[in-house]
Design a protein around this motif. Structure first.
Motif, PDB file in Angstrom:
ATOM      1  N   ASP A  19       6.450   1.210  -8.483  1.00  0.00           N
ATOM      2  CA  ASP A  19       6.261   0.347  -6.870  1.00  0.00           C
ATOM      3  C   ASP A  19       5.655   1.452  -6.278  1.00  0.00           C
ATOM      4  O   ASP A  19       5.840   2.608  -6.539  1.00  0.00           O
ATOM      5  CB  ASP A  19       7.822   0.650  -6.447  1.00  0.00           C
ATOM      6  CG  ASP A  19       7.696  -0.038  -5.011  1.00  0.00           C
ATOM      7  OD1 ASP A  19       6.858  -0.542  -4.317  1.00  0.00           O
ATOM      8  OD2 ASP A  19       8.677   0.866  -4.014  1.00  0.00           O
ATOM      9  N   GLU A  24       3.154  -3.912  -5.974  1.00  0.00           N
ATOM     10  CA  GLU A  24       4.125  -3.643  -7.173  1.00  0.00           C
ATOM     11  C   GLU A  24       2.781  -3.559  -8.759  1.00  0.00           C
ATOM     12  O   GLU A  24       1.453  -4.104  -8.321  1.00  0.00           O
ATOM     13  CB  GLU A  24       4.458  -5.198  -8.052  1.00  0.00           C
ATOM     14  CG  GLU A  24       5.103  -5.127  -9.022  1.00  0.00           C
ATOM     15  CD  GLU A  24       5.699  -6.429  -9.713  1.00  0.00           C
ATOM     16  OE1 GLU A  24       4.963  -7.178 -10.367  1.00  0.00           O
ATOM     17  OE2 GLU A  24       7.018  -6.616  -9.034  1.00  0.00           O
ATOM     18  N   LYS A  81       9.120   4.716  -9.085  1.00  0.00           N
ATOM     19  CA  LYS A  81       7.830   5.109  -7.896  1.00  0.00           C
ATOM     20  C   LYS A  81       7.259   5.545  -8.101  1.00  0.00           C
ATOM     21  O   LYS A  81       7.550   6.715  -9.779  1.00  0.00           O
ATOM     22  CB  LYS A  81       8.824   5.927  -6.745  1.00  0.00           C
ATOM     23  CG  LYS A  81      10.132   4.970  -5.780  1.00  0.00           C
ATOM     24  CD  LYS A  81       9.663   5.003  -4.622  1.00  0.00           C
ATOM     25  CE  LYS A  81      11.135   4.156  -4.301  1.00  0.00           C
ATOM     26  NZ  LYS A  81      10.523   3.673  -2.725  1.00  0.00           N
TER      27      LYS A  81
END
Length: 143
Positions: A19, A24, A81
């Protein structure tokens, strides 16, 4: 979710989803099947596949609450992340591959054409020039 696509050449393709800024990003990497990264990835896949049948309903039709929560946890799991630095590195690597300049950059950074080598050379020349000028000034001062 990471995926694998084994090939005949002994390589494993690993696809990870990250992310980054609400988007995405899928990162695909091809590694040797014998590497540590490939082995750990395959172990993770086996764990995920062995956990999936346990979360299905039992023979009597009664669902296990822990199985359902683990299944929902896997579905709603947050993506890892990606930092700005990692994203920039990924973009640079993709650009080098698309343009076909990987080998050219490797050759250029080696040897006398490299930035660091040129910088060191210029510093040595500057220092040597300073010493020559200093010696001339000192010799003129002593008549």
């Amino acid at each position: 979710k990471p995926q694998e696509k084994p090939k005949d050449s002994g390589k494993v393709t690993i696809t990870k989803t990250f992310d980054f800024a609400g988007e995405e990003i899928k990162v695909t990497k091809e590694v040797d099947a014998n590497s540590k990264e490939a082995k750990s990835f395959l172990k993770q896949q086996e764990k995920l596949q062995s956990a999936a049948p346990a979360s299905l309903p039992t023979v009597s039709g009664v669902k296990r609450p822990s199985g359902m929560s683990s299944l929902l946890g896997k579905i709603g799991a947050k993506k890892q992340k990606m930092s700005t630095l990692e994203k920039s590195k990924l973009d640079w690597e993709n650009f080098k591959e698309e343009e076909g300049i990987v080998e050219e950059l490797a050759i250029h950074n080696r040897g006398k054409d490299g930035y660091i080598e040129r910088k060191a050379f210029l510093e040595r020349v500057d220092h040597r020039q300073f010493e020559i000028e200093r010696d001339i000034r000192l010799s003129r001062m002593k008549p």
